[in-house]
Every structure is written in structure tokens, then in C-alpha cells.
Enzyme design. Structure first.
Site, PDB file in Angstrom:
ATOM      1  N   PHE A   1       0.814  -1.228   0.000  1.00  0.00           N
ATOM      2  CA  PHE A   1       0.000   0.000   0.000  1.00  0.00           C
ATOM      3  C   PHE A   1       0.844   1.274   0.000  1.00  0.00           C
ATOM      4  O   PHE A   1       0.504   2.243   0.660  1.00  0.00           O
ATOM      5  CB  PHE A   1      -0.975   0.029   1.186  1.00  0.00           C
ATOM      6  CG  PHE A   1      -1.596  -1.298   1.531  1.00  0.00           C
ATOM      7  CD1 PHE A   1      -2.176  -2.085   0.542  1.00  0.00           C
ATOM      8  CD2 PHE A   1      -1.615  -1.767   2.827  1.00  0.00           C
ATOM      9  CE1 PHE A   1      -2.757  -3.315   0.842  1.00  0.00           C
ATOM     10  CE2 PHE A   1      -2.185  -2.996   3.143  1.00  0.00           C
ATOM     11  CZ  PHE A   1      -2.759  -3.776   2.144  1.00  0.00           C
ATOM     12  N   HIS A   2       1.930   1.301  -0.789  1.00  0.00           N
ATOM     13  CA  HIS A   2       2.818   2.460  -0.813  1.00  0.00           C
ATOM     14  C   HIS A   2       2.984   3.037  -2.226  1.00  0.00           C
ATOM     15  O   HIS A   2       4.105   3.316  -2.644  1.00  0.00           O
ATOM     16  CB  HIS A   2       4.205   2.092  -0.266  1.00  0.00           C
ATOM     17  CG  HIS A   2       4.215   1.663   1.155  1.00  0.00           C
ATOM     18  ND1 HIS A   2       5.299   1.005   1.722  1.00  0.00           N
ATOM     19  CD2 HIS A   2       3.292   1.786   2.139  1.00  0.00           C
ATOM     20  CE1 HIS A   2       5.028   0.733   2.989  1.00  0.00           C
ATOM     21  NE2 HIS A   2       3.814   1.198   3.259  1.00  0.00           N
ATOM     22  N   PRO A   3       1.920   3.269  -2.998  1.00  0.00           N
ATOM     23  CA  PRO A   3       2.116   3.820  -4.338  1.00  0.00           C
ATOM     24  C   PRO A   3       2.584   5.274  -4.293  1.00  0.00           C
ATOM     25  O   PRO A   3       2.043   6.092  -3.557  1.00  0.00           O
ATOM     26  CB  PRO A   3       0.723   3.712  -4.961  1.00  0.00           C
ATOM     27  CG  PRO A   3      -0.224   3.762  -3.801  1.00  0.00           C
ATOM     28  CD  PRO A   3       0.493   3.058  -2.686  1.00  0.00           C
TER      29      PRO A   3
END
Length: 538
Positions: free
Chosen positions: A472-474
């Protein structure tokens, strides 16, 4: 559909996630500034936004999550992944892992070396400290009294302590703080909580500003596009309750919808790659081919190990008495498993000697499951989740049609380079190296996933594709860059190139991903971005 004319504001902020909440607070602090904050999601008035373990109920729930999905990923053996993003005031800080992590000094010094003046570690550290409220006494790296609360976990697990011992035996030093510029080593993660409750950006930054008469917050407002007049961003068109509305800006418009949503807003506004815009029925107005490209994300690979003779959350949750005690412990003391972040203990290490600083991050968890949202396994186990901190693979996020309600086309392109494939294999070997140390021997660990039979590098790579998922780190889809960089979307002051009065201030602008969890770096970017806006307005 023509837009209904609305009010006029000095600043319009599109997106009330981590960055937007900071911007709303800082820009409305001057009562002379009229500020509009638009959020496509709703209010954070659901209990699971505030109890830390609530991420288990929020992720995948349409009340809290936009429910994005990626395209089928070749590097993940054709799988499509859920791509959670927070659909609420506070954005993903309302559903994330709550881990306070700045990354490494080398990350920001690397930005400065790209020519981005003012983005080195020494430049950004004061902005991290400006809003920090750390429970420890202030020192050269930390401060107290700010809006962003940081505490130590309110639970510990023997299994994690033993894994930390094993990591030390494997050569990973025990350290006290991941946030001093060098995170190599192992420690318990610091978390964005206050006395056992999640501390989102909405709680920290937006709630104190809500009573200001010069700040207007509109929820359920899906931003369609930014209107350009004579090369200047002049208005925002957004949909609310089935009606298209327009808000005019006499100062600046700021996109803070995040690395997934900000690029499609730019593209619907006619800003992006002309050929892509034309293919989606949009008139090109500003030629910026870098919009939506340069997507970077941390792919986590999740090996699982069965254990015996030591407690894990799997066993505690299966026991009805212990499960009841979890609720009682939280109700009476705000402690125990209900305060748990998804990961409690971490370790940073280099996958091989060629990396001068740590390029792997382990998230050790005293639990196991097949996927987030699934039930826990019916046996005691832990997960040794590991991700490549500095992937060389690059993906993209673009609009998929002109309708703002359409899902974006998300293509992370994981494991598409030889370097990333090699690091994935080495990361699984590192997990095995830690688990094989004497500190773990009494608990007879057995590799459940991918399984001890998976031995060759080729088979480990296939396993990485089967077990890999987003953490969840775009970032990076509207990246900063210097003059002459054709694929830079913003300059070092976060202004969109070729348009006046428009900035992007969120994780999109990172030129390269930071070496750790990305939420607090995004908040730092918003802090620095707000200061730039106010400075340029003088």
C-alpha cells in the site's frame, strides 16, 4: 453536464487524505485565506476508523476503501491485486498500518542530487519535526507538541522478541529508533496512535481546524477536473449528490488526492500525454507525458512459518476466552491485541553486500492468513513479510475513460526488472536465514509458505510472484523534476509544469520511493508544500 456555479476561494484542495488534511490546517491558519477542502469519501464517524485493529474491517469495505484493483500483473503470475485507498476524511491514514517511518537520509539526499534543491535530508528533517508529537523527550531527531502523535506499541509478543534475537544472530543489529536517518537494524515500530487509538491525519490536523469559519469541508465530492483559463487553473468541477458543481479559485488549486487519484484528475483536465488523452475523448491542453507514469510501490512477499510452544494471535483468537479478554483489555486499559498495527516489529537489512544501505524491510507479524480480509490460520504461526525498499520496476496509473467515477487503470509492473527479481529471491533467502537461527529452534518453525521444498532460485522467483502483494505504498505518478526533464510533472516547488496556479502535493511527487512506509513522508511533503504556497503568496 454543466456545472452549477459556486463560491470563490483563495485555495481549493482536492482530496482530504494525509496531505490534504495538513494543507487544510496550514492554509486556513490565516483567517484571511478562504479555503475549500473537497473529499470524495465521507466522515470518519465509524468505530473501526479509530480502534487500531479496525483496518481488518476497513480494507475491502466500500464504506472505507475505494476498492481499486490492478490489472493482471505478469510478474505476479497473472494475478490482479486489490489496491486499497482510504475513502474518508484522513484518507489512507484512517485505514493504514499506522507505522511511523521517515525512510533513510540517503533517500532525500538522492532527491537533492537529482537537482531538486531543498529536498535533502537536512532540508526535510525540520518539516518532519515541525508537526511531530513524539512521546519520547525531544532530541536532535524528534520533537513534541505537534499534531502528528507518535507512540511506542502498547503490546509485545514473545514470538517477536525471539525473532528479533534470531535477526541479531543473523547479523541484524538491535536498534532503538528507525527514524534517525539510518534504519538498518531491528526494532519495534513506532506508531501513529494516542493512548491506544488510531491517530489519523484527520484527527491530528483537520479536527483542530474544523471550527475555523474560513475553512469549508465538503465530503462526497468527487473531483472531475480542473478548469484552465488562459493557462491558469481557475476552477474545480466536482460531482456531489448527482449534481455537477464548480468552485472558483482566485489563488491556487492543489491536488492532494494521492498517487492513484491525482493523475486521472490531471488527465481529465487535459494535462498529460496527448495521445492518451485523445484516446479517452479528452482535448489535450498541456503536453505532460509523465502524468501517471513512474509508479513505484513496495511489493511485500509474505512467507509463513508454523511454530509450536509459543503464543501467536492465531491461537489466541481461536480461544474464545482469550478472544473475550482482548476486548476487555482494550476497554479497560486501551492495551492488547486490539491496539495492534498489522506489523509490530521490523528489521532493515541489505539483500547483498552491493547495497550500501538497507534495501529490505521485514514486517514480522505474530499471525498468519492467506490474504488480508481472510480468517487467521487454524494453527500457531508468524509471517515474515519482506519488501524491496528501492524497486527498479516502474508502472503507471491512468484514467480509463473520461468519467470521474471510472476505476483508474493501475499497472504496477512488479518484478519487471532483473534487479527486482534477484532481490525478491534474496529476500526469501534472508527470511530463511533469520528463522534458521538458534533463537528460533525451541519453537520448531516449519515453513508453510512457500514451503521448504521450494529451493532453486527459479522456484523462489515463482513463489515470490505467488506470495507478493502490495504493501500500500504507491508513489511517484506526478514526480518532481528539473527544468528540461520532459517527464517531470511538477517542479521542485510542486507546481505543475505549463500551468500557473496548480500544484500537486501528495505522494505522487516523489521522484523515487522512500526506504520504508510512505505515509509520514507524504505528510512531510504536505508540510513543506504548504510552507511553499504561503511563501509564494507573500
Amino acid at each position: 453536464m454543466p456545472a452549477t456555479a459556486g463560491e470563490s476561494f483563495d485555495y481549493i484542495i482536492c482530496g482530504a487524505g494525509s496531505a490534504g488534511c495538513v494543507l487544510a490546517n496550514r492554509l486556513s491558519a490565516d483567517p484571511g485565506n478562504r479555503v475549500l477542502l473537497l473529499e470524495g469519501g465521507g466522515r470518519d464517524n465509524w468505530i473501526w476508523f479509530h480502534i487500531p485493529v479496525g483496518y481488518l474491517f476497513a480494507i475491502g469495505n466500500p464504506r472505507a476503501d475505494w476498492l481499486f484493483k490492478t490489472a493482471a500483473e505478469p510478474g505476479l503470475n497473472g494475478r490482479s491485486l486489490a489496491y486499497p485507498r482510504g475513502k474518508v476524511l484522513g484518507g489512507s491514514s484512517a485505514i493504514n498500518a499506522m507505522i511511523y517511518m521517515r525512510g533513510q537520509a540517503r533517500d532525500y539526499d538522492g532527491w537533492r542530487q537529482l537537482g531538486l534543491t531543498g529536498w535533502g535530508w537536512d532540508d526535510v528533517l525540520p518539516f518532519f519535526k515541525k508537526h511531530e508529537d513524539h512521546e519520547n523527550p525531544p532530541n536532535e531527531f524528534h520533537s513534541s507538541g505537534g499534531e502528528w502523535r507518535v507512540e511506542h506499541p502498547r503490546i509485545s509478543w514473545d514470538i517477536l522478541d525471539r525473532l528479533r534475537d534470531a535477526a541479531a544472530e543473523a547479523g541484524i543489529e538491535k536498534i532503538d529508533d528507525f527514524n534517525s536517518g539510518d534504519n538498518s537494524g531491528s526494532s519495534y515500530f513506532q506508531v501513529n496512535q494516542k493512548r491506544g487509538r488510531r491517530w489519523s491525519a484527520a484527527r491530528g490536523f483537520l479536527k483542530p481546524a474544523m471550527s475555523r469559519p474560513n475553512l469549508k469541508i465538503v465530503t462526497g465530492a468527487l473531483v472531475d477536473r480542473v478548469e484552465l483559463r488562459d493557462g491558469r487553473a481557475s476552477a474545480v468541477h466536482y460531482r456531489q449528490g448527482g449534481e455537477m458543481r464548480r468552485a472558483d479559485a482566485v489563488g491556487e488549486i492543489v491536488l492532494s488526492a494521492g498517487a492513484v487519484a491525482s493523475p486521472p484528475i490531471l488527465e481529465r483536465s487535459g494535462i498529460g500525454d496527448p495521445s492518451l488523452l485523445k484516446a479517452n475523448g479528452i482535448e489535450p491542453l498541456v503536453d505532460l507525458p509523465g502524468v501517471g507514469s513512474n509508479l513505484q510501490d513496495h511489493l511485500q512477499i509474505r512467507p509463513v512459518y508454523k511454530v509450536s510452544g509459543i503464543r501467536t494471535l492465531n491461537g489466541d483468537y481461536a480461544n474464545l476466552f482469550r478472544r473475550a479478554m482482548m476486548g476487555i483489555d482494550y476497554a479497560l486499559r486501551r492495551r492488547g491485541p486490539l491496539t495492534m498495527a498489522p506489523s509490530q516489529m521490523g528489521a532493515f537489512v541489505s539483500s547483498s553486500p552491493e547495497y550500501e544501505t538497507a534495501n529490505l524491510e521485514f514486517h514480522f507479524q505474530p499471525l498468519s492468513l492467506d490474504n488480508w480480509g481472510d480468517g487467521l490460520h487454524p494453527f500457531d504461526a508468524f509471517t515474515a513479510s519482506v519488501c524491496n525498499l528501492r524497486p527498479t520496476s516502474r508502472g503507471s496509473i491512468h484514467l480509463d475513460g473520461p468519467d470521474a467515477a471510472s476505476q483508474p487503470d493501475i499497472r504496477p509492473n512488479y518484478l519487471s526488472t532483473d534487479v527486482d527479481r534477484q532481490v525478491a529471491v534474496e529476500s526469501l533467502k534472508w527470511a530463511r536465514r533469520i528463522v534458521a537461527q538458534p533463537a528460533m529452534a525451541p519453537y520448531e518453525p516449519q515453513e508453510y509458505k512457500p514451503g521448504a521444498h521450494v529451493a532453486s532460485d527459479a522456484d523462489l522467483l515463482v513463489a515470490a510472484g505467488d506470495l507478493g502483494t502490495t504493501i500500500f505504498h504507491p508513489v511517484g505518478t506526478a514526480r518532481m523534476g528539473v527544468d528540461g526533464d520532459r517527464f517531470a510533472v511538477t517542479d521542485e516547488r510542486l507546481c505543475v509544469r505549463g500551468v500557473s496556479g496548480l500544484r500537486v502535493i501528495d505522494a505522487s511527487v516523489m521522484p523515487t520511493i522512500t526506504s520504508g512506509n510512505t505515509n509520514s513522508p507524504t505528510i512531510m511533503i504536505a508540510e513543506k508544500g504548504a510552507a511553499m504556497i504561503l511563501e509564494d503568496a507573500r
